[in-house]
Enzyme design. Structure first.
Site, PDB file in Angstrom:
ATOM      1  N   HIS A 281      -5.458  -3.537  -2.292  1.00 55.15           N
ATOM      2  CA  HIS A 281      -5.156  -2.561  -3.351  1.00 55.15           C
ATOM      3  C   HIS A 281      -5.105  -3.193  -4.737  1.00 55.15           C
ATOM      4  O   HIS A 281      -4.694  -2.540  -5.697  1.00 55.15           O
ATOM      5  CB  HIS A 281      -3.835  -1.854  -3.056  1.00 55.15           C
ATOM      6  CG  HIS A 281      -3.941  -0.895  -1.923  1.00 55.15           C
ATOM      7  ND1 HIS A 281      -4.427   0.385  -2.063  1.00 55.15           N
ATOM      8  CD2 HIS A 281      -3.666  -1.048  -0.609  1.00 55.15           C
ATOM      9  CE1 HIS A 281      -4.432   0.992  -0.898  1.00 55.15           C
ATOM     10  NE2 HIS A 281      -3.972   0.144   0.010  1.00 55.15           N
TER      11      HIS A 281
ATOM     12  N   SER B 237       0.791  -1.228   0.000  1.00 51.34           N
ATOM     13  CA  SER B 237       0.000   0.000   0.000  1.00 51.34           C
ATOM     14  C   SER B 237       0.827   1.283   0.000  1.00 51.34           C
ATOM     15  O   SER B 237       0.345   2.323  -0.427  1.00 51.34           O
ATOM     16  CB  SER B 237      -0.948   0.000   1.196  1.00 51.34           C
ATOM     17  OG  SER B 237      -0.243  -0.203   2.400  1.00 51.34           O
TER      18      SER B 237
ATOM     19  N   LYS C   4     -12.087   0.228  -1.007  1.00 52.50           N
ATOM     20  CA  LYS C   4     -11.182   0.956  -1.907  1.00 52.50           C
ATOM     21  C   LYS C   4     -11.802   0.959  -3.313  1.00 52.50           C
ATOM     22  O   LYS C   4     -12.713   1.727  -3.563  1.00 52.50           O
ATOM     23  CB  LYS C   4      -9.787   0.348  -1.841  1.00 52.50           C
ATOM     24  CG  LYS C   4      -9.220   0.412  -0.417  1.00 52.50           C
ATOM     25  CD  LYS C   4      -7.788   0.008  -0.338  1.00 52.50           C
ATOM     26  CE  LYS C   4      -7.315  -0.216   1.078  1.00 52.50           C
ATOM     27  NZ  LYS C   4      -7.286   0.943   1.953  1.00 52.50           N
TER      28      LYS C   4
HETATM   29  N1  PMP Z   1      -5.047  -4.243   3.914  1.00 53.21           N
HETATM   30  C1  PMP Z   1      -4.355  -3.322   3.229  1.00 53.21           C
HETATM   31  C2  PMP Z   1      -3.177  -3.760   2.416  1.00 53.21           C
HETATM   32  C3  PMP Z   1      -4.765  -1.979   3.247  1.00 53.21           C
HETATM   33  O1  PMP Z   1      -4.071  -1.052   2.580  1.00 53.21           O
HETATM   34  C4  PMP Z   1      -5.902  -1.617   4.001  1.00 53.21           C
HETATM   35  C5  PMP Z   1      -6.430  -0.194   3.986  1.00 53.21           C
HETATM   36  N2  PMP Z   1      -5.792   0.733   4.736  1.00 53.21           N
HETATM   37  C6  PMP Z   1      -6.569  -2.604   4.709  1.00 53.21           C
HETATM   38  C7  PMP Z   1      -6.124  -3.911   4.645  1.00 53.21           C
HETATM   39  C8  PMP Z   1      -7.753  -2.272   5.557  1.00 53.21           C
HETATM   40  O2  PMP Z   1      -8.889  -2.132   4.797  1.00 53.21           O
HETATM   41  P1  PMP Z   1     -10.134  -1.310   5.333  1.00 53.21           P
HETATM   42  O3  PMP Z   1      -9.833   0.131   5.089  1.00 53.21           O
HETATM   43  O4  PMP Z   1     -11.289  -1.833   4.559  1.00 53.21           O
HETATM   44  O5  PMP Z   1     -10.257  -1.617   6.793  1.00 53.21           O
END
Ligand code: PMP
Length: 391
Positions: free
Chosen positions: A208, A180, A239
């Site tokens: 992502h 990310s 996302k």
């Molecule tokens: N896994 C990854 C790789 C992320 O980038 C994120 C988002 N920040 C999440 C999990 C968490 O997802 P959510 O925002 O739906 O809680």
């Protein structure tokens, strides 16, 4: 508050170092441009890859669900909070991911926590990439399993960890599909080879990558043609899908187990009808409007090339996430503030979200941006970058 004085001390230190952040409220809907402080600026900070947060079909689905089913569900899934639409979404996700079954959690974060904390015991070992997302790290902290961390995308080091793990009942390798902060893709084909050689399972977090990579946005597993060879696929509905939530797609057995043991699933109220209905519609949009993904990639290539030509350090990104690495924490925030002043919203990201010396402004283009908007953003990056001697 007496006893908690150290909290203020730490915040004061952040203020001195220029890393104390205020939340920046958006005064419009999410889009290629948003209104901040009464002014329209180009949005380069959201995860709204395909612009689905405001897609007319998702709006309509959400509104109709509120009209028909109300605002909330009134219960956790296992008591009285499973509506037929929750099952419908899970069936759709399983079909989309080419797996037997899927289960939706309240967020991507709680999905990682819930899956990892419930399926592993002290007889098992979890082997995790050093740059995995915080929710994976926290999920691992909640297990009694042994843990090993391998250097980021370093297959030699992964092999070392696998060799050292032969005595455990289950070896599970966990990796982000797309990382990310850097936007690079995990070397999944090599990971699968090693997993098969050392009899390990694989869990991929495609937060992502879903809606971004693979046929119709099915994610990294599908992108690499590895359907059926990765055991657990986690994703987010917040996302590219544009709404809220997380999910895990895997075998019927694993999903049934999580329904009984996944604590965030068991003990937290189910998603409101509007959320679930919009997510169902989003999957249909992915299947029926694949041109959104083509536009996303076209925009990503244009913007990435533009930043590189200006002389910015964009690291190892291969996806629509493009970091502009400036190293110094305070400089990253200064850069971000200046960009906002000139009309671009791109957040500075510093330690502890990224390692010390790796501070950056992270950009994410979406399918909604026009080339004109992206060019305008590049011009602003150039101006702010030169003023701060970054380029
Ligand atoms: N896994 C990854 C790789 C992320 O980038 C994120 C988002 N920040 C999440 C999990 C968490 O997802 P959510 O925002 O739906 O809680």
């Amino acid at each position: 508050m007496k006893g908690f004085d150290y909290l203020q001390t730490e915040l004061d230190e952040m203020k001195e170092q220029g890393t104390f952040r205020k939340l920046i409220p958006i005064e419009s809907e999410q889009g290629s441009k948003v209104v901040i402080n009464g002014k329209e600026v180009i949005q380069l900070s959201s995860n709204n890859y395909l612009g689905l947060t405001s897609h007319p079909r998702l709006r309509k689905a959400a509104l109709e669900a509120v009209e028909k089913f109300g605002a909330g569900t009134g219960s956790v899934r296992t008591i009285a909070g499973t509506f037929s639409m929750h099952n419908e979404l899970e069936q759709k996700l399983a079909t989309f991911k080419h797996t037997e079954a899927a289960l939706v959690f309240q967020s991507g974060f709680t999905t990682n926590q819930g899956v990892l904390s419930s399926i592993l015991t002290k007889e098992d070992v979890v082997i995790s990439d050093a740059l995995n997302h915080a929710s994976i790290i926290d999920g691992i902290r909640l297990t009694k399993a042994a843990r090993k961390v391998y250097n980021h995308v370093d297959m030699k080091d992964l092999e070392r960890a696998l060799k050292e793990s032969q005595e455990f009942r289950v070896r599970i390798i966990v990796t982000d599909g797309v990382f990310s902060m850097d936007g690079n893709i995990a070397p999944l084909p090599e990971i699968v080879e090693l997993a098969e050689e050392y009899d390990a399972l694989i869990m991929v977090d495609d937060a992502h990558a879903s809606g971004v990579l693979g046929e119709n946005g099915r994610g990294t597993v599908n992108h690499f043609g590895l359907d059926g060879r990765v055991h657990i696929q986690v994703g987010t509905l917040s996302k590219a899908i544009g709404v809220l939530g997380g999910y895990v797609a895997s075998t019927r057995t694993l999903i049934d187990y999580l329904i009984h043991k996944g604590r965030p699933f068991l003990f937290s109220t189910s998603h409101p009808p509007a959320v679930t209905a919009a997510c169902i519609e989003a999957i249909d949009v992915l299947l029926e409007e694949p041109e959104l993904i083509d536009t996303l990639w076209d925009n990503a290539k244009f913007f990435k090339k533009g930043l590189a030509e200006l002389g910015f350090n964009t690291g190892v990104s291969e996806t629509p996430i493009t970091p502009v690495i400036v190293s110094d924490d305070a400089l990253a925030h200064q850069f971000s503030d200046k960009l906002l002043q000139y009309g671009v919203f791109a957040q500075g990201i510093a330690f502890p979200t990224v390692a010390k010396g790796q501070a950056r402004v992270r950009t994410i283009v979406t399918a909604q941006h026009t080339k004109e908007e992206l060019q305008e953003a590049l011009d602003i990056f150039e101006k702010a970058g030169k003023e701060l001697s970054i380029i």
